[in-house]
Structure formats: C-alpha cells, structure tokens
Design an enzyme around this catalytic site. Structure first.
Site, PDB file in Angstrom:
ATOM      1  N   HIS A 176     -11.084  -2.872   3.238  1.00  0.00           N
ATOM      2  CA  HIS A 176     -11.017  -2.495   4.660  1.00  0.00           C
ATOM      3  C   HIS A 176     -11.816  -1.227   4.972  1.00  0.00           C
ATOM      4  CE1 HIS A 176      -8.218  -0.015   2.562  1.00  0.00           C
ATOM      5  NE2 HIS A 176      -8.071   0.761   3.622  1.00  0.00           N
ATOM      6  N   ASP A 177     -12.382  -0.590   3.935  1.00  0.00           N
ATOM      7  CA  ASP A 177     -13.180   0.623   4.154  1.00  0.00           C
ATOM      8  C   ASP A 177     -14.672   0.380   3.953  1.00  0.00           C
ATOM      9  OD1 ASP A 177     -10.851   2.163   4.518  1.00  0.00           O
ATOM     10  OD2 ASP A 177     -10.703   2.603   2.374  1.00  0.00           O
ATOM     11  N   ASP A 228       0.870  -1.166   0.000  1.00  0.00           N
ATOM     12  CA  ASP A 228       0.000   0.000   0.000  1.00  0.00           C
ATOM     13  C   ASP A 228       0.911   1.221   0.000  1.00  0.00           C
ATOM     14  OD1 ASP A 228      -2.383   1.618   0.467  1.00  0.00           O
ATOM     15  OD2 ASP A 228      -3.240  -0.199   1.342  1.00  0.00           O
ATOM     16  N   GLU A 244      -6.373   4.036  -6.087  1.00  0.00           N
ATOM     17  CA  GLU A 244      -7.672   4.269  -5.453  1.00  0.00           C
ATOM     18  C   GLU A 244      -8.134   5.657  -5.890  1.00  0.00           C
ATOM     19  OE1 GLU A 244      -9.806   4.470  -1.056  1.00  0.00           O
ATOM     20  OE2 GLU A 244      -7.829   5.311  -1.371  1.00  0.00           O
ATOM     21  N   ASP A 269      -2.974   4.626  -2.429  1.00  0.00           N
ATOM     22  CA  ASP A 269      -4.015   5.215  -1.598  1.00  0.00           C
ATOM     23  C   ASP A 269      -4.418   6.605  -2.102  1.00  0.00           C
ATOM     24  OD1 ASP A 269      -5.354   4.829   1.103  1.00  0.00           O
ATOM     25  OD2 ASP A 269      -4.393   6.764   1.438  1.00  0.00           O
TER      26      ASP A 269
HETATM   27  C1  GLC Z   1      -7.926   5.419   1.778  1.00  0.00           C
HETATM   28  C2  GLC Z   1      -7.778   4.201   2.634  1.00  0.00           C
HETATM   29  C3  GLC Z   1      -8.409   4.469   3.958  1.00  0.00           C
HETATM   30  C4  GLC Z   1      -7.675   5.625   4.583  1.00  0.00           C
HETATM   31  C5  GLC Z   1      -7.666   6.850   3.683  1.00  0.00           C
HETATM   32  C6  GLC Z   1      -6.670   7.850   4.134  1.00  0.00           C
HETATM   33  O1  GLC Z   1      -9.245   5.680   1.458  1.00  0.00           O
HETATM   34  O2  GLC Z   1      -8.298   3.074   1.995  1.00  0.00           O
HETATM   35  O3  GLC Z   1      -8.392   3.345   4.799  1.00  0.00           O
HETATM   36  O4  GLC Z   1      -8.278   5.962   5.811  1.00  0.00           O
HETATM   37  O5  GLC Z   1      -7.324   6.518   2.372  1.00  0.00           O
HETATM   38  O6  GLC Z   1      -5.367   7.359   3.959  1.00  0.00           O
END
Ligand code: GLC
Length: 550
Positions: A328-329, A97, A256, A198
């Site tokens: 995980h979100d 990540d 992402e 991310d």
């Molecule tokens: C992304 C991650 C999340 C995190 C956010 C800030 O959306 O998947 O878990 O809290 O970024 O880094």
C-alpha cells in the site's frame, strides 16, 4: 523442522479499497468476507489486513486511537470474528497490522500524556522543551516538515516521525512496552495468527535525540541514524517475542524494517533468537529513487539482480526473506518495473515469476494478481495520501516550486497509485462499491479486472495461481539453493534454484526487444508467458525449466 511459511504466500488486503458491502464508498470487513472464495481460489495461505482499528484516519488507519476495536467504517468486532472464523475454516490464516511505534494523537494515552507535564503518561511519548531554534532538534518528519510539534498548553514539543497526528511512543518506558504486549495478546487470544509490524525498527531511539546531518539544500536534518535500528532494538523485539509469541505455536511476526542491512536481518530473523520471523527491507524498491523517494534515479538490471542475490545468499543459512514488489506504500509494479502498455500481460507475469521463484515468502498486494496499474493522475485534487499531499504543499509553499512540477514529482511514486479500489469487474466503480468510492477507480477497470481473468488461462491471475501452486508443490521452490547466472547481463535475469536431484532454471528477458539467451534452456518447461517457443527470448518473455540433476 522447517517452519510452515516456507511454502506459504501472503495476500495483503487494504480494507478501505478492497470491497464495499454497504455502499458507503469505503471497503469493509463484510466486503472482505464476501471475497474469500476468490482468495481461496487464488490459493493464498495468509491474509494480512492493513489497519482496521478505530482511527481518525489521518494516515488511513496507521494512526490508531483504540487498539482493541474495529473502526465503524469497517464494521464491528462481531464482523471481525465472523471473518476470522471463515478464514480459518478455509485453512487460511489472518495477520493484523501492528502499529506501535506511534499512536494517534486522539488515543487516550496521548490525550492523557499531553494534558499536563505531570501526567502519569507524560513519559509514554517523547516530550522535550524548545531549543534556541524552536524544535528540540533538527529532525525532519518522514512525511515532510519538522518531526516536532509544539503543544501550546504545556509549552513542550512532542516527537512525530510521521504526521503530526502520529506521536511516537517512548519505548524506553517499560509501561509502554507492557501495554503493547497486552494488546498483542488480546488479539492473539482472539485467534489472529500474527502481525505485520509497522516500522518496527524505529521503536528504539537514541534517547539523547541528537541533531542529524543536514546537507546543503536540505530543510531538515536526517535523524535516521538515531531513530532507526536503535541501540535497544534487539532487546525490545526479544522481550516482545517472549511476552507474546513464545508461548504460542505457529504465530507469524513480519517486521517492516526500512534501512536494515542483510547482516542485521540475519540477527533479526534468526529463529534461535526469538525476534522476528521475516522482514521487509526496502533496497529493491528504492533502486529507482535518489536521496528522497520523489527524485527519480536511473538504475540498471544488474543492480536490481545484485540486491536480490545478496539477500538470497545472506539469508540462505540463517533467517528468512520476504519477497515483494507491491504494497500500500509502493506504486504498482507493472507500471514501475514493467511495461503497462504494449507488454502489460508479459511484463506483469515476468515480474511475478521472477519474484515468486526466489527463496522466501512472497507477498501479493491486492490487485497485483490481476496486473493493476498506476493511476493516471492529472490534478492534485485526485490525491488523498498525507505523505503525497504534505510533500506537494512543502514543495509549492516552502520551496516555491511550480505546482505542475510538484505534481509531476509526486505522481509516479505516490502511495495513492496502490490505493485505488480493487477492480473486480467492468461495471460501475469496477464492482468495488455501489456508492461513491473514497478514491477514484482507475479508468482502465473496463479492461483490467478480476472477472475478465477468472476463466482465462492466459491471464495474469491464472499465472499467479500457477506460481502459488508451484510453491505449494515443489520443495525446490521452497528451500532450493539460489544461484544467480550472468549477473552482469543488462537484460537477462536468470537464476537457478537447486535441490539434490532437481533444479529449476528461470530465464527472463527484462525488456521489450528479443534477446539471445546464452543459458542451457533444456528440460521440462514448467511455466512461461508465451504460447509457443522460439529460439530467442521475446519481449518480456519468461521461462521456467525443470532440469533433473545426475
Ligand atoms: C508504514 C506504513 C505506512 C505508514 C507508516 C506510518 O511505513 O506501511 O503506510 O504511513 O508506516 O505508520
């Protein structure tokens, strides 16, 4: 030539919650190592590890204080190398990540940056003087409250789109970008196979940072038009690619990208442009949410099908899709889009089948393959996630909501639903730890666990294995053309995937009552979640037929 990931399936590990080897209640790298047989047996090709770098853990590791190390809670660099070696020995790959929109406020870069207005690293972050209203602009943080925090000693505010312990890096500064590419190369040289990036489409912001629109009833303005998909996004990503991936074979870049459209995704994932290989969009996982994730919205199956179909068509000739329900979100898919009660098995397998037989690279989040469900939260003390807790506090303290109402708002969507420990067996703490788990184990681990499913051919796990194998074997699953059938049907999700001589037909009854299926269901039945055949499609029944074409 088609890239290697057309037949690959990625498995996301949330290391805190996967497997604990030393009994401290938190998962670790040795724990992951001990489960590689399980993952190899499942058949997945790539492991994505959520962040394992040193971190104060304000956002469970998405707040990094050292990009070139391993947090002691997870182990050491030696443990990491041992894990990577074993993953590669088994013919799998491992991606890390990459969290570089922001760092931890305890990262030495930020410590230096905040030390004085004259610090050489001052401009590595977004510092601005106060406005008449206090914060430099009206943006709200994605994790509630203002996106700005005043740093008393130097009298200026710093920007944090997430928690206040996650200050945003200023990518306008070329030194920042060079530092990021250097750390990426450090991991690539160590042997990792790529990155899940991310919130990567937040790295380019409108440097003027204008106020965002504030609708009646809102506490803050919406800055997303100015901090998302910003003017230099393509430039930055291409520069990143040139400085890292370009000289290396077979590395994977998954971005992402909240709020990207199909048109943007065509550019971002076009192999000829050198930016990303694939990206996560959020359209389908926001379908049940109103303007903010905590406010539920009614949706229909045709809307959900339309989203998938539009992305399939849009990236059919250029670019590539990811396919995911869980991470995980997100709350657990079987609780969210399925029926985790009477039709737990049927709905979990239906949702898996529909997803995996689209065109793209499927991502499985740990526990999804055994049908793990949401957690039955009853009290705010059971939550750990900063996003959920901040929203709860804001609801109660700023908006004056009843605490029970605030609790009921965060419960179905909270990220902690996904983060409860992996359910390995029916023993204490589901076999996750010999100590006290950092987050409570779901009480249904006595019935939903991996051990109960490994030898059961009619299990969610066995079904996932078949889907993964099908993708490995079948060119139609990999590259076949996608066509949605009966787009307006309120209950039937049906589509075909076709190559020159054969096609797969997928028919799925998304609901608890039997329906007639007005589609030609002939051919060889290659996969289903019912033991026998009937004229109708029964509750949450899915069937996949192979049909030879003339
Ligand atoms: C992304 C991650 C999340 C995190 C956010 C800030 O959306 O998947 O878990 O809290 O970024 O880094």
């Amino acid at each position: 030539m088609a890239p290697w990931w057309i037949d690959a399936v990625v498995y996301q590990i949330y290391p805190r919650s996967f497997a604990d080897s030393d009994g401290d209640g938190t998962g670790d790298l040795r724990g992951i190592l001990s489960k590689l047989d399980y993952l190899q047996d499942l058949g997945v090709d790539v492991l994505w590890l959520s962040p394992i770098y040193p971190s104060p853990q304000a956002d469970n590791g998405y707040d990094i204080s050292d990009y070139r190390g391993i947090d002691p809670m997870f182990g050491t660099l030696e443990d990491f190398d041992a894990l990577l070696t074993d993953v590669h020995r088994r013919g799998m790959r491992l991606i890390m990540d990459l969290v570089v929109n922001h760092t931890s406020d305890e990262h030495p870069w930020f410590v230096d940056s905040r030390s004085s207005r004259d610090s050489p690293k001052r401009d590595w972050y977004w510092w601005r003087p106060a406005s008449a209203d206090g914060p430099p602009n009206n943006w709200g943080s994605i994790f509630s409250g203002s996106a700005w925090t005043l740093d008393e000693p130097t009298g200026e505010y710093f920007l944090h789109l997430f928690a206040r312990k996650q200050p945003d890096l200023n990518w306008e500064n070329p030194q920042v970008r060079e530092a990021v590419y250097a750390l990426m190369n450090w991991w690539l040289d160590r042997g990792v196979d790529g990155f899940r990036m991310d919130v990567i489409n937040l790295v380019s912001k409108d440097p003027h940072l204008p106020d965002g629109q504030k609708l009646p009833g809102d506490l803050y303005g919406d800055g997303s038009p100015y901090f998302r998909n910003g003017p230099r996004l393509h430039e930055f990503l291409h520069e990143m690619w040139e400085n890292t991936f370009a000289a290396r074979d077979e590395k994977l870049a998954v971005g992402e990208c909240h709020g990207t459209t199909v048109e943007m995704a065509r550019l971002l994932t076009d192999q000829d442009r050198g930016e990303l290989d694939m990206l996560f969009h959020f359209e389908h996982v926001e379908i049940d949410q109103a303007r903010i994730k905590w406010l539920p919205r009614e949706y229909t199956l045709p809307e959900l099908k339309e989203i998938f179909a539009r992305w399939q068509q849009g990236l059919a000739d250029v670019g590539w899709n990811t396919l995911y329900w869980d991470n995980h979100d997100q709350p657990r898919v079987v609780s969210r889009f399925g029926d985790d009660g009477a039709y737990w098995y049927e709905s979990a397998t239906l949702l898996a089948t529909v997803l995996h037989l689209h065109r793209g690279t499927p991502f499985i989040f740990q526990g999804e393959e055994i049908g793990m469900t949401n957690f039955p939260f009853t009290s705010i003390d059971q939550f750990h996630d900063v996003e959920s807790l901040n929203y709860y506090t804001q609801s109660v303290e700023v908006r004056g909501r009843d605490p029970q109402v605030a609790l009921s708002m965060i419960t179905p969507m909270s990220r902690d639903n996904a983060r409860t420990p992996m359910q390995w067996d029916d023993g204490p703490n589901a076999g996750f730890t010999k100590g006290t788990p950092w987050l409570a184990v779901n009480p249904n681990s006595d019935s939903i666990n991996a051990a109960a499913q490994v030898d059961d051919p009619r299990s969610v796990l066995a079904h996932y294995k078949r889907l993964i194998a099908l993708r490995h074997e079948d060119p139609v699953v990999q590259l076949g053309r996608f066509d949605l059938l009966l787009p307006d049907h309120p209950r039937l999700w049906a589509f075909t995937r076709s190559c020159e001589h054969s096609r797969l037909l997928v028919v799925a009854n998304v609901g608890g009552e039997a329906i007639d299926c007005d589609v030609d269901m002939t051919g060889e039945l290659v996969l289903t979640n019912y033991p026998d055949q009937a004229a109708q499609l029964r509750a949450w029944e899915v069937r996949v037929y192979r049909q030879e074409l003339p």
